[in-house]
Scaffold this motif. Structure first.
Motif, PDB file in Angstrom:
ATOM      1  N   ARG A  78       0.686  -1.235  -0.005  1.00 34.81           N
ATOM      2  CA  ARG A  78       0.151  -0.139   0.075  1.00 34.81           C
ATOM      3  C   ARG A  78       0.835   1.346  -0.054  1.00 34.81           C
ATOM      4  NH1 ARG A  78      -2.699  -3.128   4.457  1.00 34.81           N
ATOM      5  NH2 ARG A  78      -1.484  -1.584   5.794  1.00 34.81           N
ATOM      6  N   ASN A  79       2.041   1.153  -0.032  1.00 31.71           N
ATOM      7  CA  ASN A  79       3.024   2.243  -0.021  1.00 31.71           C
ATOM      8  C   ASN A  79       2.851   3.067   1.287  1.00 31.71           C
ATOM      9  OD1 ASN A  79       4.557   1.929  -2.567  1.00 31.71           O
ATOM     10  ND2 ASN A  79       2.575   2.718  -3.491  1.00 31.71           N
ATOM     11  N   ASP A  80       2.624   2.546   2.363  1.00 29.05           N
ATOM     12  CA  ASP A  80       2.615   2.860   3.636  1.00 29.05           C
ATOM     13  C   ASP A  80       3.768   3.391   4.126  1.00 29.05           C
ATOM     14  OD1 ASP A  80      -0.304   2.193   3.763  1.00 29.05           O
ATOM     15  OD2 ASP A  80       0.157   0.296   4.766  1.00 29.05           O
ATOM     16  N   TYR A  81       4.813   2.929   4.005  1.00 28.29           N
ATOM     17  CA  TYR A  81       6.119   3.522   4.480  1.00 28.29           C
ATOM     18  C   TYR A  81       6.490   4.777   3.877  1.00 28.29           C
ATOM     19  CZ  TYR A  81       6.642  -1.303   6.348  1.00 28.29           C
ATOM     20  OH  TYR A  81       6.369  -2.536   6.985  1.00 28.29           O
ATOM     21  N   LEU A  82       6.404   4.791   2.594  1.00 22.97           N
ATOM     22  CA  LEU A  82       6.349   6.093   1.940  1.00 22.97           C
ATOM     23  C   LEU A  82       5.504   7.143   2.349  1.00 22.97           C
ATOM     24  CD1 LEU A  82       7.241   4.804  -1.735  1.00 22.97           C
ATOM     25  CD2 LEU A  82       8.691   5.478  -0.134  1.00 22.97           C
ATOM     26  N   LYS A  83       4.239   6.752   2.513  1.00 24.64           N
ATOM     27  CA  LYS A  83       3.339   7.756   3.006  1.00 24.64           C
ATOM     28  C   LYS A  83       3.548   8.248   4.320  1.00 24.64           C
ATOM     29  CE  LYS A  83      -0.445   5.628   0.404  1.00 24.64           C
ATOM     30  NZ  LYS A  83      -1.437   4.895   0.414  1.00 24.64           N
ATOM     31  N   GLY A  84       4.283   7.337   5.268  1.00 23.86           N
ATOM     32  CA  GLY A  84       4.532   7.569   6.317  1.00 23.86           C
ATOM     33  C   GLY A  84       5.674   8.581   6.592  1.00 23.86           C
ATOM     34  N   TYR A  85       6.458   8.477   5.865  1.00 26.95           N
ATOM     35  CA  TYR A  85       7.971   9.220   5.514  1.00 26.95           C
ATOM     36  C   TYR A  85       7.403  10.764   5.428  1.00 26.95           C
ATOM     37  CZ  TYR A  85      12.265  11.355   4.707  1.00 26.95           C
ATOM     38  OH  TYR A  85      13.460  12.258   4.843  1.00 26.95           O
ATOM     39  N   LEU A 100       8.092  -9.950   4.112  1.00 25.56           N
ATOM     40  CA  LEU A 100       8.970  -9.279   4.965  1.00 25.56           C
ATOM     41  C   LEU A 100       9.944  -8.506   4.192  1.00 25.56           C
ATOM     42  CD1 LEU A 100      10.574  -8.604   7.441  1.00 25.56           C
ATOM     43  CD2 LEU A 100      11.374 -10.888   7.719  1.00 25.56           C
ATOM     44  N   ALA A 101      10.501  -9.409   2.920  1.00 27.41           N
ATOM     45  CA  ALA A 101      11.709  -8.712   2.021  1.00 27.41           C
ATOM     46  C   ALA A 101      10.836  -7.619   1.402  1.00 27.41           C
ATOM     47  CB  ALA A 101      11.877  -9.883   1.053  1.00 27.41           C
ATOM     48  N   ALA A 102       9.617  -7.617   1.110  1.00 28.72           N
ATOM     49  CA  ALA A 102       9.289  -6.643   0.180  1.00 28.72           C
ATOM     50  C   ALA A 102       8.992  -5.302   1.288  1.00 28.72           C
ATOM     51  CB  ALA A 102       7.849  -7.019  -0.344  1.00 28.72           C
ATOM     52  N   ASN A 103       8.511  -5.435   2.350  1.00 24.17           N
ATOM     53  CA  ASN A 103       8.482  -4.482   3.518  1.00 24.17           C
ATOM     54  C   ASN A 103       9.796  -4.103   3.698  1.00 24.17           C
ATOM     55  OD1 ASN A 103       5.752  -4.613   3.187  1.00 24.17           O
ATOM     56  ND2 ASN A 103       5.783  -5.818   5.198  1.00 24.17           N
ATOM     57  N   LEU A 104      11.029  -4.701   3.842  1.00 24.52           N
ATOM     58  CA  LEU A 104      12.242  -4.252   4.234  1.00 24.52           C
ATOM     59  C   LEU A 104      12.613  -3.362   3.046  1.00 24.52           C
ATOM     60  CD1 LEU A 104      13.818  -7.291   6.065  1.00 24.52           C
ATOM     61  CD2 LEU A 104      13.454  -4.944   6.979  1.00 24.52           C
ATOM     62  N   GLY A 105      12.563  -3.886   1.836  1.00 20.65           N
ATOM     63  CA  GLY A 105      12.828  -3.214   0.513  1.00 20.65           C
ATOM     64  C   GLY A 105      12.373  -1.748   0.613  1.00 20.65           C
ATOM     65  N   GLN A 106      11.183  -1.391   0.909  1.00 22.55           N
ATOM     66  CA  GLN A 106      10.473  -0.161   0.975  1.00 22.55           C
ATOM     67  C   GLN A 106      11.022   0.510   2.384  1.00 22.55           C
ATOM     68  OE1 GLN A 106       6.067   1.563   1.270  1.00 22.55           O
ATOM     69  NE2 GLN A 106       6.375   0.606  -0.906  1.00 22.55           N
ATOM     70  N   VAL A 158      15.740  16.041  13.923  1.00 21.89           N
ATOM     71  CA  VAL A 158      14.996  15.143  14.049  1.00 21.89           C
ATOM     72  C   VAL A 158      14.950  14.247  12.983  1.00 21.89           C
ATOM     73  CG1 VAL A 158      12.609  14.215  14.799  1.00 21.89           C
ATOM     74  CG2 VAL A 158      13.620  16.400  15.687  1.00 21.89           C
ATOM     75  N   SER A 159      15.298  12.646  13.339  1.00 24.81           N
ATOM     76  CA  SER A 159      15.183  11.839  12.075  1.00 24.81           C
ATOM     77  C   SER A 159      14.125  11.004  12.216  1.00 24.81           C
ATOM     78  CB  SER A 159      16.789  10.918  12.467  1.00 24.81           C
ATOM     79  OG  SER A 159      16.591   9.909  11.392  1.00 24.81           O
ATOM     80  N   CYS A 160      13.687  10.534  10.767  1.00 18.84           N
ATOM     81  CA  CYS A 160      12.530   9.883  10.612  1.00 18.84           C
ATOM     82  C   CYS A 160      12.890   8.418  10.738  1.00 18.84           C
ATOM     83  CB  CYS A 160      11.566  10.223   9.522  1.00 18.84           C
ATOM     84  SG  CYS A 160      10.008   9.131   8.921  1.00 18.84           S
ATOM     85  N   SER A 161      12.460   7.455  11.528  1.00 16.85           N
ATOM     86  CA  SER A 161      12.741   6.006  11.559  1.00 16.85           C
ATOM     87  C   SER A 161      11.380   5.371  11.313  1.00 16.85           C
ATOM     88  CB  SER A 161      13.411   5.640  12.708  1.00 16.85           C
ATOM     89  OG  SER A 161      13.353   4.348  12.715  1.00 16.85           O
ATOM     90  N   GLN A 162      11.410   4.040  10.932  1.00 13.99           N
ATOM     91  CA  GLN A 162       9.987   3.380  10.923  1.00 13.99           C
ATOM     92  C   GLN A 162      10.246   1.980  11.447  1.00 13.99           C
ATOM     93  OE1 GLN A 162       6.895   4.193   8.050  1.00 13.99           O
ATOM     94  NE2 GLN A 162       8.542   5.525   6.998  1.00 13.99           N
ATOM     95  N   ALA A 163       9.561   1.003  11.669  1.00 14.45           N
ATOM     96  CA  ALA A 163       9.549  -0.245  12.459  1.00 14.45           C
ATOM     97  C   ALA A 163       9.109  -1.431  11.624  1.00 14.45           C
ATOM     98  CB  ALA A 163       9.010  -0.169  13.846  1.00 14.45           C
ATOM     99  N   THR A 182      13.551   0.622   4.149  1.00 12.42           N
ATOM    100  CA  THR A 182      14.893   1.239   3.878  1.00 12.42           C
ATOM    101  C   THR A 182      14.992   2.564   2.973  1.00 12.42           C
ATOM    102  OG1 THR A 182      15.344  -0.257   2.092  1.00 12.42           O
ATOM    103  CG2 THR A 182      15.931  -0.885   4.331  1.00 12.42           C
ATOM    104  N   HIS A 183      13.919   2.687   2.161  1.00 13.40           N
ATOM    105  CA  HIS A 183      13.929   4.055   1.360  1.00 13.40           C
ATOM    106  C   HIS A 183      13.081   5.046   2.046  1.00 13.40           C
ATOM    107  CE1 HIS A 183      16.138   2.355  -2.022  1.00 13.40           C
ATOM    108  NE2 HIS A 183      15.364   1.066  -1.744  1.00 13.40           N
ATOM    109  N   ALA A 184      12.352   4.851   3.131  1.00 14.72           N
ATOM    110  CA  ALA A 184      11.518   5.769   3.935  1.00 14.72           C
ATOM    111  C   ALA A 184      11.919   5.707   5.118  1.00 14.72           C
ATOM    112  CB  ALA A 184      10.369   4.959   3.768  1.00 14.72           C
ATOM    113  N   ALA A 185      13.136   6.001   5.306  1.00 12.10           N
ATOM    114  CA  ALA A 185      13.911   6.265   6.757  1.00 12.10           C
ATOM    115  C   ALA A 185      15.096   7.186   6.479  1.00 12.10           C
ATOM    116  CB  ALA A 185      14.075   4.907   7.743  1.00 12.10           C
ATOM    117  N   ASP A 186      15.234   8.101   7.349  1.00 12.25           N
ATOM    118  CA  ASP A 186      16.412   8.965   7.105  1.00 12.25           C
ATOM    119  C   ASP A 186      17.731   8.360   7.513  1.00 12.25           C
ATOM    120  OD1 ASP A 186      15.451  11.115   6.431  1.00 12.25           O
ATOM    121  OD2 ASP A 186      14.564  11.527   8.510  1.00 12.25           O
ATOM    122  N   GLU A 187      17.687   7.317   8.709  1.00 11.21           N
ATOM    123  CA  GLU A 187      18.845   6.750   9.266  1.00 11.21           C
ATOM    124  C   GLU A 187      18.491   5.217   9.589  1.00 11.21           C
ATOM    125  OE1 GLU A 187      22.921   7.491  11.900  1.00 11.21           O
ATOM    126  OE2 GLU A 187      21.062   8.805  11.830  1.00 11.21           O
TER     127      GLU A 187
END
Length: 213
Positions: free
Chosen positions: A125-132, A188-194, A156-161, A196-201
């Motif tokens: 759903r592209n949730d990680y990109l939206k969250g960023y 899990l692999a697909a979520n990890l792929g996205q 302030v760095s954006c992280s996700q879990a 890592t592009h939706a977190a600052d560090e």
């Protein structure tokens, strides 16, 4: 907090973790009936944050403080004309406390918003990109004043879990990710792929089911 910061620095740690979850239902960051008027109480809470974290930053001015949830705990106010006032009006004192931390944040320190609610995000759903996008734009509105907004943008760095139990829990429970690309590991692999592009560090992992090594 001063002693914890001193211990972290002398031990060679990067900093401290802060978990605000109210496990024992004390409602520490909520106004209760009969307490001070909302604005007065919010000012007191903000001062308490300065008194709590100021000494910690004196001991370790370049440390990283990783919050499981920073402003990401209060996204409902982000669209308000005056988000901080909206949170105070509802008796939610957490944004006021965080602004007190920003008040005393030294230029060498870093804060991380872990965005814990991203446990249930899904790359399909592209949730990680939206969250960023939410973290870097809308949540900025909760920083009170030009100085704190400047600190938020710069420090302030954006992280996700990733909540590992999503990939081993049985179907039908809340925290569950279905197979994708042939397996639940594929999801899990697909979520990890996205992510890592939706977190600052930082991307952080958590699990409770003891089925992971």
């Amino acid at each position: 907090m001063r002693m914890l910061a001193r211990l972290a620095k002398r031990s060679g740690l990067k900093g401290l973790f802060v978990d605000d979850e109210d496990y024992h239902k004390q409602h520490q960051f909520s106004r209760r009936p009969g307490e001070l008027p909302p604005k007065e109480l919010a000012a007191l809470v903000r001062r308490r944050a300065r008194e709590t974290f100021g000494p910690a930053f004196e001991e370790y001015p370049e440390m990283t403080v990783f919050f499981f949830r920073f402003f990401s705990a209060s996204p409902a106010y982000a669209g308000s004309a005056d988000p901080l006032a909206a949170s105070v009006a509802r008796g939610d004192l957490w944004p006021s406390f965080l602004n007190g931390i920003l008040d005393v944040l030294p230029s060498a320190a870093k804060l991380v918003d872990g965005y814990e609610e991203s446990y249930e995000f899904d790359s399909l759903r592209n949730d990680y990109l939206k969250g960023y996008v939410v973290a870097r734009s809308r949540l900025l509105n909760l920083a009170d004043g030009a100085g704190n907004r400047r600190k938020y943008r710069a420090q302030v760095s954006c992280s996700q879990a990733i909540y590992l139990d999503m990939y081993c829990n049985r179907e039908g429970v809340r925290y569950y990710s279905a197979p994708f690309a042939g397996s639940r590991f594929g999801h899990l692999a697909a979520n990890l792929g996205q992510i890592t592009h939706a977190a600052d560090e930082y991307v952080w992992l958590y699990g409770e089911s003891r089925q992971w090594v």
